[in-house]
Structure formats: structure tokens, C-alpha cells
Design a protein around this motif. Structure first.
Motif, PDB file in Angstrom:
ATOM      1  N   SER A 160      31.246  29.464  61.295  1.00  0.00           N
ATOM      2  CA  SER A 160      30.869  29.212  59.907  1.00  0.00           C
ATOM      3  C   SER A 160      29.796  30.180  59.430  1.00  0.00           C
ATOM      4  O   SER A 160      29.794  30.605  58.275  1.00  0.00           O
ATOM      5  N   ASP A 161      28.868  30.520  60.321  1.00  0.00           N
ATOM      6  CA  ASP A 161      27.830  31.491  59.950  1.00  0.00           C
ATOM      7  C   ASP A 161      28.437  32.857  59.648  1.00  0.00           C
ATOM      8  O   ASP A 161      27.939  33.595  58.794  1.00  0.00           O
ATOM      9  N   LEU A 162      29.504  33.193  60.357  1.00  0.00           N
ATOM     10  CA  LEU A 162      30.135  34.491  60.162  1.00  0.00           C
ATOM     11  C   LEU A 162      30.713  34.635  58.758  1.00  0.00           C
ATOM     12  O   LEU A 162      30.785  35.744  58.209  1.00  0.00           O
ATOM     13  N   LEU A 163      31.115  33.528  58.149  1.00  0.00           N
ATOM     14  CA  LEU A 163      31.706  33.567  56.811  1.00  0.00           C
ATOM     15  C   LEU A 163      30.668  33.711  55.721  1.00  0.00           C
ATOM     16  O   LEU A 163      30.996  34.114  54.599  1.00  0.00           O
ATOM     17  N   HIS A 164      29.415  33.360  56.014  1.00  0.00           N
ATOM     18  CA  HIS A 164      28.389  33.347  54.981  1.00  0.00           C
ATOM     19  C   HIS A 164      27.353  34.453  55.133  1.00  0.00           C
ATOM     20  O   HIS A 164      26.672  34.780  54.171  1.00  0.00           O
ATOM     21  N   GLU A 165      27.218  35.015  56.320  1.00  0.00           N
ATOM     22  CA  GLU A 165      26.211  36.051  56.539  1.00  0.00           C
ATOM     23  C   GLU A 165      26.807  37.446  56.321  1.00  0.00           C
ATOM     24  O   GLU A 165      27.992  37.675  56.563  1.00  0.00           O
ATOM     25  N   ASP A 166      25.942  38.350  55.868  1.00  0.00           N
ATOM     26  CA  ASP A 166      26.340  39.746  55.672  1.00  0.00           C
ATOM     27  C   ASP A 166      26.021  40.521  56.946  1.00  0.00           C
ATOM     28  O   ASP A 166      24.895  40.962  57.161  1.00  0.00           O
ATOM     29  N   VAL A 167      27.021  40.646  57.793  1.00  0.00           N
ATOM     30  CA  VAL A 167      26.869  41.345  59.070  1.00  0.00           C
ATOM     31  C   VAL A 167      27.884  42.468  59.128  1.00  0.00           C
ATOM     32  O   VAL A 167      29.045  42.298  58.725  1.00  0.00           O
ATOM     33  N   GLU A 168      27.467  43.610  59.610  1.00  0.00           N
ATOM     34  CA  GLU A 168      28.359  44.760  59.767  1.00  0.00           C
ATOM     35  C   GLU A 168      28.188  45.318  61.175  1.00  0.00           C
ATOM     36  O   GLU A 168      27.060  45.628  61.595  1.00  0.00           O
ATOM     37  N   VAL A 169      29.287  45.435  61.886  1.00  0.00           N
ATOM     38  CA  VAL A 169      29.276  45.977  63.245  1.00  0.00           C
ATOM     39  C   VAL A 169      29.879  47.377  63.204  1.00  0.00           C
ATOM     40  O   VAL A 169      31.023  47.560  62.776  1.00  0.00           O
ATOM     41  N   TYR A 219      33.060  46.985  60.925  1.00  0.00           N
ATOM     42  CA  TYR A 219      33.694  45.697  60.677  1.00  0.00           C
ATOM     43  C   TYR A 219      32.683  44.789  59.993  1.00  0.00           C
ATOM     44  O   TYR A 219      31.611  44.517  60.547  1.00  0.00           O
ATOM     45  N   VAL A 220      33.014  44.360  58.779  1.00  0.00           N
ATOM     46  CA  VAL A 220      32.176  43.391  58.079  1.00  0.00           C
ATOM     47  C   VAL A 220      32.652  41.987  58.440  1.00  0.00           C
ATOM     48  O   VAL A 220      33.622  41.809  59.192  1.00  0.00           O
ATOM     49  N   SER A 221      31.976  40.996  57.901  1.00  0.00           N
ATOM     50  CA  SER A 221      32.247  39.613  58.310  1.00  0.00           C
ATOM     51  C   SER A 221      33.704  39.220  58.089  1.00  0.00           C
ATOM     52  O   SER A 221      34.316  38.541  58.917  1.00  0.00           O
ATOM     53  N   GLU A 222      34.288  39.651  56.955  1.00  0.00           N
ATOM     54  CA  GLU A 222      35.663  39.268  56.637  1.00  0.00           C
ATOM     55  C   GLU A 222      36.687  39.917  57.557  1.00  0.00           C
ATOM     56  O   GLU A 222      37.837  39.486  57.594  1.00  0.00           O
ATOM     57  N   GLU A 223      36.293  40.944  58.293  1.00  0.00           N
ATOM     58  CA  GLU A 223      37.223  41.659  59.168  1.00  0.00           C
ATOM     59  C   GLU A 223      37.059  41.279  60.637  1.00  0.00           C
ATOM     60  O   GLU A 223      37.650  41.904  61.504  1.00  0.00           O
ATOM     61  N   ILE A 224      36.254  40.258  60.904  1.00  0.00           N
ATOM     62  CA  ILE A 224      36.066  39.754  62.262  1.00  0.00           C
ATOM     63  C   ILE A 224      36.789  38.412  62.360  1.00  0.00           C
ATOM     64  O   ILE A 224      36.440  37.453  61.675  1.00  0.00           O
ATOM     65  N   LEU A 225      37.818  38.350  63.173  1.00  0.00           N
ATOM     66  CA  LEU A 225      38.653  37.159  63.311  1.00  0.00           C
ATOM     67  C   LEU A 225      38.157  36.313  64.472  1.00  0.00           C
ATOM     68  O   LEU A 225      38.153  36.756  65.619  1.00  0.00           O
ATOM     69  N   TRP A 226      37.746  35.094  64.163  1.00  0.00           N
ATOM     70  CA  TRP A 226      37.227  34.190  65.194  1.00  0.00           C
ATOM     71  C   TRP A 226      38.397  33.408  65.796  1.00  0.00           C
ATOM     72  O   TRP A 226      39.231  32.873  65.099  1.00  0.00           O
ATOM     73  N   GLY A 227      38.426  33.333  67.111  1.00  0.00           N
ATOM     74  CA  GLY A 227      39.451  32.562  67.801  1.00  0.00           C
ATOM     75  C   GLY A 227      40.779  33.271  67.945  1.00  0.00           C
ATOM     76  O   GLY A 227      41.826  32.624  68.034  1.00  0.00           O
ATOM     77  N   GLN A 228      40.761  34.601  67.989  1.00  0.00           N
ATOM     78  CA  GLN A 228      41.985  35.371  68.183  1.00  0.00           C
ATOM     79  C   GLN A 228      41.728  36.473  69.210  1.00  0.00           C
ATOM     80  O   GLN A 228      40.580  36.864  69.452  1.00  0.00           O
ATOM     81  N   ARG A 229      42.828  36.965  69.801  1.00  0.00           N
ATOM     82  CA  ARG A 229      42.742  38.078  70.737  1.00  0.00           C
ATOM     83  C   ARG A 229      43.904  39.022  70.494  1.00  0.00           C
ATOM     84  O   ARG A 229      44.897  38.660  69.849  1.00  0.00           O
ATOM     85  N   PHE A 230      43.780  40.244  71.016  1.00  0.00           N
ATOM     86  CA  PHE A 230      44.802  41.265  70.804  1.00  0.00           C
ATOM     87  C   PHE A 230      45.994  41.028  71.724  1.00  0.00           C
ATOM     88  O   PHE A 230      45.827  40.606  72.872  1.00  0.00           O
TER      89      PHE A 230
END
Length: 381
Positions: A273-282, A303-314
Motif C-alpha cells: 500500500s505504501d508503494l502506491l502512495h509514495e513517490d519512489v524511483e529506483v 522504475y517509479v512506483s506505478e512500474e513496480i509490480l508487487w506479488g509477481q515474478r518473471f
């Protein structure tokens, strides 16, 4: 090593960015600027630079950094201006010596067959580019003509060295090789080896390798120090779990670069949930030496917050076919959902770690299966 020709479908563009065209596209939040764009360019504008003369102290680098149109204009004008300048000098020498008026058999001119500025300009071109058509040449009559000939040859060599070197450096720039170094469109966070991990996938489309390739990651976010100082772009290095060792990666096939989110990670207290609201860029930086040219190259993405998928793998991309390994680049950016706790790594450690989460998931899964079996036996399913 398999040739990679024909393995990439036409829907994919060979840039530093590889994405699955079937996946939804995300856009950054309105008003949030990226520090590094997806294609690797830095989104930073330098303004109010008062000492512009510093760029002229390194003319060669300034010429290499210019756009191709400006470089070609400077390339053409440098030769044309030098030809015109020395053409005027040769015309003045001929005018001062009287070569333009005298035509007797006993008269020896400084330069033969110069009758106008046009012929002096043609002679200037012949001297500087060493064409030598044979109709015009200097004589022993004028010492000044010999000196001018030496000076023009030296000037011509300097211009050739600078401009041709500039053109060569622009065509052999390291960022051209980086166009075939690709990153996955999205980053993922999931469980790997019983640890919560942040992962991205990188690949190299060329058959020639990147020697001593290394990967670095940084988290860019707004922070506040204990003294109350606000750092708008705080760059925090994050530790990497190298998949093939500690001295560099062997980038022959696509690799998944993993960062374990532990107590030393800047993502340690971040939940889904924090990932959806915080401005983080990796920011992910891939560096290495080009095998064919020996030039160091660098490819970047973020990768900004919207481009980080939680609970998925390649999903896997490498398969064995007829005793050889084949890479399917159509699956390069594909991901799949996997059971992953939505809490932060900090809360996960406080709750007993991933073993407790797996145990809870196992109990829940067995209870769900038991309910479906009972409903089926009762004829309700």
C-alpha cells in the motif's frame, strides 16, 4: 552461443527498453518528474549557467556533444572558411607580385596560372587537400609563397585531425552499443529464497558480449535529515544480490537482478500500500566494456512506483533445444502472480519471517480445499 537474429518479434523495438505489448501501460503520477527516463536519459535541465566560456576550453568534447546537424555544419564550414581564407591570401600574394597583370615569357610568377580570385581559390583547395591537378604550382620566385604553403598544409592537417576525430567519436559513441542492452518494462517484488526481493530483468540482444558487466541500483526519493534539511533528490545505494558472483555478471542470456529487502535496504519499511502512495524511483545502471571496440558503455533506466509490480515474478525465457540454449525474447517482460505478503519486510521479520507466512498460506489453502471437497460431496459444488 545462439544467434539472436529472428528471435524477437516485430512488435518489439530494439531499444534499451523491452516490454510486453500485451501488458497494461502505466503512467507516472501527474506532477511527478522522473529523475531518469525509461530510455536512460537524465531528466535534468541545467539553467542559469553564467560561465559559458568553460565549454570552449574543451572544444573537442563540445563538438562531440553537439547534434549531428550542428556537427556537419561546423565540419563543412571549417573547410570552406579555410579554403576561402587562404584563397584570399594567395590572391593577395599574386596581386602584390603583379602576377595578375604580367604575361610575358620572361616573367616568373609566385604561383603559375593564377589570373583571378577564382583561380586562387581553386589553388587553395588543391594545396589543402593535396589534389594537385598540375596546372597551378608555386615557384622559387617568392619566399612568402613557400611560407604560406607550409602554413596552409599545417592548418589543413590540424582541421582534418580535429574534425575527422570528432566524426569518428560521434559514430563510435558508447551509447550506440547501449541501444541493444534492454531492461524489463516493470520491476517486481516477490519472495525469492525465503526473502522479500526487488527484481528486474536485463538482457543483451547482440552476440558480442559486454565484458566485466556490473549493475548498480539507487533509490531516489525526497528525504529530510535529522537537522530538518530537505534533500529533494537523495540518491541511496542499494545492495545487489549478484546471480553469478561478486566481480561482475556474465551477460550471455537474460538475467534477473535481485535486491534482497533487508534491514539495510531503503525499501525495508515499504509495504504494497505504501508503494502506491509514495513517490519512489529506483534507478538501474548497467556498465561494461564492449568486446569489439574496448569502449566502456553504460545503459540506464528507472522504475517509479506505478512500474513496480508487487506479488509477481518473471517467467522463464531460456529453454534447451537440440542441445543448445534458446532465449525467447517475447517473454522477456512477462510476469506471473505468486503468493507474496503485502506487508513490509520489516513487519514480515517482526511477525516471524517468511516461514510463518508460508505456514499461514498452507493452512488457508488446505482449509479452502477441504471446503470445496465437502461442498462437492454434498452436491452443492
Amino acid at each position: 552461443m545462439l544467434s539472436r537474429k529472428g528471435l524477437i518479434p516485430e512488435d518489439y523495438l530494439l531499444t534499451r527498453l523491452a516490454e510486453d505489448v500485451l501488458q497494461p501501460k502505466f503512467k507516472a503520477k501527474a506532477g511527478k518528474a522522473r529523475f531518469v527516463s525509461k530510455n536512460g536519459t537524465c531528466n535534468v535541465a541545467h539553467t542559469n549557467i553564467r560561465e559559458q566560456g568553460r565549454f570552449l576550453q574543451d572544444v573537442f568534447t563540445t563538438l562531440v556533444d553537439l547534434k549531428w546537424l550542428h556537427t556537419l555544419i561546423i565540419f563543412t564550414m571549417s573547410f570552406l572558411c579555410s579554403w576561402l581564407l587562404f584563397g584570399m591570401i594567395w590572391w593577395l600574394v599574386a596581386f602584390a607580385h603583379g602576377d595578375l597583370d604580367q604575361s610575358g615569357d620572361d616573367f616568373i610568377p609566385c604561383v603559375t596560372d593564377i589570373h583571378s580570385f577564382s583561380s586562387a581559390f581553386l589553388f587553395s583547395i588543391e594545396v589543402q587537400v593535396t589534389i594537385g591537378f598540375g596546372g597551378r604550382m608555386i615557384t622559387e620566385e617568392c619566399v612568402s609563397a613557400i611560407i604560406i604553403l607550409i602554413v596552409q598544409n599545417i592548418v589543413g592537417l590540424v582541421i582534418n585531425a580535429i574534425m575527422l576525430g570528432c566524426i569518428f567519436m560521434k559514430t563510435a559513441q558508447a551509447n550506440r552499443r547501449a541501444e541493444t542492452l534492454i531492461f524489463s518494462k516493470h520491476a517486481v517484488i516477490s519472495i525469492r529464497n525465503n526473502k522479500l526481493c526487488f527484481m528486474v530483468r536485463i538482457g543483451d540482444l547482440r552476440k558480442s558480449m559486454i565484458i566485466s558487466a556490473t549493475v548498480r541500483m539507487q533509490v531516489v526519493k525526497r528525504t529530510t535529515t535529522e537537522e530538518g534539511e530537505v534533500v529533494p533528490l537523495d540518491q541511496i545505494d542499494i545492495h545487489m544480490d549478484n546471480p553469478v558472483g561478486t566481480n561482475g555478471i556474465f551477460l550471455v542470456s537474460p538475467l534477473i537482478i535481485c535486491h534482497v529487502i533487508d534491514k539495510h535496504s531503503p525499501l525495508y519499511e515499504m509495504s504494497a500500500s505504501d508503494l502506491l502512495h509514495e513517490d519512489v524511483e529506483v534507478i538501474v545502471v548497467l556498465e561494461g566494456v564492449v568486446e569489439t571496440t574496448g569502449i566502456t558503455t553504460q545503459a540506464r533506466t528507472s522504475y517509479v512506483s506505478e512500474e513496480i509490480l508487487w506479488g509477481q515474478r518473471f517467467v522463464p525465457t531460456v529453454s534447451e533445444e537440440d542441445g543448445m540454449y534458446a532465449v525467447d525474447y517475447s517473454k522477456f517482460g512477462n510476469t506471473m502472480k505468486v503468493p507474496t505478503p503485502c506487508c513490509s519486510a520489516k513487519k514480515l521479520d517482526e511477525a516471524g519471517g517468511i516461514a510463518r507466512f508460508k505456514m499461514t498460506e498452507g493452512v488457508t489453502l488446505r482449509a479452502s480445499v477441504r471446503r470445496r471437497r465437502d461442498m462437492h460431496l454434498l452436491g452443492l459444488g
